[in-house]
Write a protein that holds these residues in place. Structure first.
Motif, PDB file in Angstrom:
ATOM      1  N   ARG A  25       0.819  -1.214   0.000  1.00  0.00           N
ATOM      2  CA  ARG A  25       0.000   0.000   0.000  1.00  0.00           C
ATOM      3  C   ARG A  25       0.851   1.262   0.000  1.00  0.00           C
ATOM      4  N   CYS A  26       2.152   1.110   0.223  1.00  0.00           N
ATOM      5  CA  CYS A  26       3.059   2.253   0.085  1.00  0.00           C
ATOM      6  C   CYS A  26       3.441   2.502  -1.370  1.00  0.00           C
ATOM      7  N   VAL A  27       3.185   1.536  -2.248  1.00  0.00           N
ATOM      8  CA  VAL A  27       3.520   1.705  -3.663  1.00  0.00           C
ATOM      9  C   VAL A  27       2.825   2.922  -4.262  1.00  0.00           C
ATOM     10  N   PRO A  28       1.492   3.079  -4.117  1.00  0.00           N
ATOM     11  CA  PRO A  28       0.858   4.284  -4.674  1.00  0.00           C
ATOM     12  C   PRO A  28       1.300   5.569  -3.984  1.00  0.00           C
ATOM     13  N   VAL A  29       1.675   5.497  -2.708  1.00  0.00           N
ATOM     14  CA  VAL A  29       2.175   6.674  -1.993  1.00  0.00           C
ATOM     15  C   VAL A  29       3.492   7.126  -2.609  1.00  0.00           C
ATOM     16  N   ILE A  30       4.388   6.175  -2.846  1.00  0.00           N
ATOM     17  CA  ILE A  30       5.687   6.491  -3.440  1.00  0.00           C
ATOM     18  C   ILE A  30       5.499   7.066  -4.842  1.00  0.00           C
ATOM     19  N   ARG A 188      -2.121  -0.644  -5.125  1.00  0.00           N
ATOM     20  CA  ARG A 188      -1.187  -0.552  -6.246  1.00  0.00           C
ATOM     21  C   ARG A 188      -1.833  -1.012  -7.552  1.00  0.00           C
ATOM     22  N   PHE A 189      -3.093  -1.488  -7.486  1.00  0.00           N
ATOM     23  CA  PHE A 189      -3.769  -2.043  -8.656  1.00  0.00           C
ATOM     24  C   PHE A 189      -4.697  -1.023  -9.316  1.00  0.00           C
ATOM     25  N   VAL A 190      -4.948  -1.265 -10.598  1.00  0.00           N
ATOM     26  CA  VAL A 190      -5.909  -0.453 -11.358  1.00  0.00           C
ATOM     27  C   VAL A 190      -6.832  -1.408 -12.114  1.00  0.00           C
ATOM     28  N   TRP A 191      -8.089  -0.975 -12.286  1.00  0.00           N
ATOM     29  CA  TRP A 191      -9.060  -1.816 -12.980  1.00  0.00           C
ATOM     30  C   TRP A 191      -9.022  -1.555 -14.475  1.00  0.00           C
ATOM     31  N   TYR A 192      -9.121  -2.635 -15.257  1.00  0.00           N
ATOM     32  CA  TYR A 192      -9.314  -2.537 -16.704  1.00  0.00           C
ATOM     33  C   TYR A 192      -9.975  -3.822 -17.170  1.00  0.00           C
ATOM     34  N   GLU A 193     -10.594  -3.776 -18.329  1.00  0.00           N
ATOM     35  CA  GLU A 193     -11.275  -4.947 -18.869  1.00  0.00           C
ATOM     36  C   GLU A 193     -10.275  -6.078 -19.090  1.00  0.00           C
ATOM     37  N   SER A 194     -10.654  -7.286 -18.662  1.00  0.00           N
ATOM     38  CA  SER A 194      -9.763  -8.425 -18.826  1.00  0.00           C
ATOM     39  C   SER A 194     -10.573  -9.712 -18.947  1.00  0.00           C
ATOM     40  N   GLU A 195     -10.088 -10.617 -19.763  1.00  0.00           N
ATOM     41  CA  GLU A 195     -10.749 -11.908 -19.956  1.00  0.00           C
ATOM     42  C   GLU A 195     -10.472 -12.823 -18.766  1.00  0.00           C
ATOM     43  N   ILE A 196     -11.492 -13.538 -18.307  1.00  0.00           N
ATOM     44  CA  ILE A 196     -11.340 -14.480 -17.203  1.00  0.00           C
ATOM     45  C   ILE A 196     -10.622 -15.743 -17.695  1.00  0.00           C
ATOM     46  N   LYS A 197      -9.502 -16.072 -17.040  1.00  0.00           N
ATOM     47  CA  LYS A 197      -8.726 -17.254 -17.402  1.00  0.00           C
ATOM     48  C   LYS A 197      -8.666 -18.291 -16.283  1.00  0.00           C
ATOM     49  N   TYR A 198      -8.929 -17.851 -15.046  1.00  0.00           N
ATOM     50  CA  TYR A 198      -8.821 -18.759 -13.906  1.00  0.00           C
ATOM     51  C   TYR A 198     -10.142 -18.756 -13.119  1.00  0.00           C
ATOM     52  N   LEU A 260      -3.389 -10.834 -13.043  1.00  0.00           N
ATOM     53  CA  LEU A 260      -3.852 -12.147 -12.607  1.00  0.00           C
ATOM     54  C   LEU A 260      -5.153 -12.042 -11.800  1.00  0.00           C
ATOM     55  N   VAL A 261      -5.241 -11.037 -10.945  1.00  0.00           N
ATOM     56  CA  VAL A 261      -6.469 -10.840 -10.160  1.00  0.00           C
ATOM     57  C   VAL A 261      -7.646 -10.566 -11.087  1.00  0.00           C
ATOM     58  N   LEU A 262      -7.436  -9.714 -12.075  1.00  0.00           N
ATOM     59  CA  LEU A 262      -8.510  -9.377 -13.009  1.00  0.00           C
ATOM     60  C   LEU A 262      -8.905 -10.566 -13.880  1.00  0.00           C
ATOM     61  N   GLN A 263      -7.985 -11.497 -14.106  1.00  0.00           N
ATOM     62  CA  GLN A 263      -8.257 -12.670 -14.935  1.00  0.00           C
ATOM     63  C   GLN A 263      -8.887 -13.807 -14.145  1.00  0.00           C
ATOM     64  N   TYR A 273      -5.773  -5.843   5.742  1.00  0.00           N
ATOM     65  CA  TYR A 273      -6.516  -4.674   5.275  1.00  0.00           C
ATOM     66  C   TYR A 273      -6.097  -4.250   3.874  1.00  0.00           C
ATOM     67  N   SER A 274      -4.820  -4.385   3.538  1.00  0.00           N
ATOM     68  CA  SER A 274      -4.350  -3.969   2.217  1.00  0.00           C
ATOM     69  C   SER A 274      -4.982  -4.807   1.113  1.00  0.00           C
ATOM     70  N   THR A 275      -5.159  -6.096   1.347  1.00  0.00           N
ATOM     71  CA  THR A 275      -5.819  -6.949   0.360  1.00  0.00           C
ATOM     72  C   THR A 275      -7.281  -6.546   0.192  1.00  0.00           C
ATOM     73  N   LEU A 276      -7.936  -6.162   1.291  1.00  0.00           N
ATOM     74  CA  LEU A 276      -9.323  -5.694   1.193  1.00  0.00           C
ATOM     75  C   LEU A 276      -9.410  -4.448   0.310  1.00  0.00           C
ATOM     76  N   MET A 277      -8.444  -3.544   0.441  1.00  0.00           N
ATOM     77  CA  MET A 277      -8.438  -2.351  -0.408  1.00  0.00           C
ATOM     78  C   MET A 277      -8.219  -2.717  -1.872  1.00  0.00           C
ATOM     79  N   ASP A 278      -7.346  -3.694  -2.120  1.00  0.00           N
ATOM     80  CA  ASP A 278      -7.111  -4.148  -3.499  1.00  0.00           C
ATOM     81  C   ASP A 278      -8.393  -4.712  -4.111  1.00  0.00           C
ATOM     82  N   LEU A 279      -9.091  -5.555  -3.353  1.00  0.00           N
ATOM     83  CA  LEU A 279     -10.316  -6.176  -3.846  1.00  0.00           C
ATOM     84  C   LEU A 279     -11.407  -5.139  -4.076  1.00  0.00           C
TER      85      LEU A 279
END
Length: 286
Positions: A25-30, A188-198, A260-263, A273-279
């Protein structure tokens, strides 16, 4: 987020090495500080420092003392933390000494400390980054929160990584004695359209021995799973961390894990808590 410290030139980011969430969660801060033209340095330890070195190989880093938090395979969490309290207090004292040396040598203007209680200096502006201003302790809650409050009040301001409209922290940030400001979800993640693979993505992290116990449990249960899955083991220091083998990887850089998360249709995790923010940022089911 907007750090609003644009007059500062030298920023020191100090995430706790308690799992990987404080570092991620420090990645976007940096990135935001770099966008503002600031010089950013990093001080941390363990896997947190390894992860941020991989994300920002061009930034200057400092290795400081680790809290070396350990979870038990049988003791309740609170008891295990109390047993380790003297070790934590020594780490806080030692990291404060190390930070003062870094501040003097590097002429730091601002310190952003993600849950490192000793990372402050009388010569800098000090910001505490944390989502838990109130500790819901089962034992001696008044005493525990008094100590916690005293530690945070050594900082100029507390940044709360949360959204006022859709809060994830709830009562954990209900503390009127602390000067605080919500800075939005820090992902550190951003949303974009992605095909489901998993069908399923398993994300494993956290202190040992619970990280290993959780991984062993998941692997055992996946033997009978019929869908397509992938496992991220949360081990930045492990060898071949950039390789994907047998439906798993020790660790993945942010962009690849974001993809990978988007797929993936469903995320399985024991999240901090950081994973909750990512989701929440990606709108994924878990």
């Amino acid at each position: 987020m907007n750090p609003n410290v644009s007059t500062a030139k030298k920023i020191l980011i100090t995430p706790l090495d308690w799992g990987l969430g404080h570092a991620t969660r420090c990645v976007p801060v940096i990135k935001e500080f770099l966008k503002q033209g600031c010089e950013v340095q990093i001080a941390s330890s363990g896997d947190a420092l390894i992860l941020l070195c991989e994300e920002f190989p061009h930034l200057k880093t400092h290795s400081i003392v680790s809290y070396d938090a350990r979870y038990s395979s049988h003791l309740p969490l609170f008891i295990k933390m109390m047993i380790q309290l003297p070790k934590f207090l020594r780490a806080i004292k030692n990291e404060h000494r190390q930070i003062e040396e870094i501040v003097e040598k590097e002429k730091i203007d601002v310190i952003v400390s993600d849950n490192r209680y000793g990372c402050y200096s009388s010569r800098t502006k000090n910001i505490f980054l944390g989502h838990q201003l109130f500790i819901d302790s089962p034992f001696l809650p008044g005493f525990v929160n008094q100590l916690h409050l005293k530690a945070i009040q050594k900082f100029s301001l507390c940044w709360v990584p949360d959204n006022d409209q859709f809060s994830l922290t709830g009562k954990l940030t209900l503390n009127s004695s602390i000067r605080k400001r919500a800075v939005g979800y820090l992902s550190r993640f951003v949303w974009y359209e992605s095909e489901i693979k998993y069908d399923l993505l398993v994300i494993i992290s956290g202190p040992e021995s619970q990280r290993t116990l959780f991984e062993e449990l998941i692997i055992k249960q996946l033997k009978d799973y019929k869908g397509k899955y992938f496992i991220v083991r949360g081990l930045p220091a492990a060898e071949s961390s950039d390789k994907q083998m047998n439906h798993s990887a020790n660790h993945l850089p942010s962009e690849k894990l974001n993809e990978l998360v988007l797929q993936s249709n469903l995320i399985l995790s024991r999240p901090g808590y950081s994973t909750l923010m990512d989701l929440a940022t990606l709108g994924k089911k878990a």
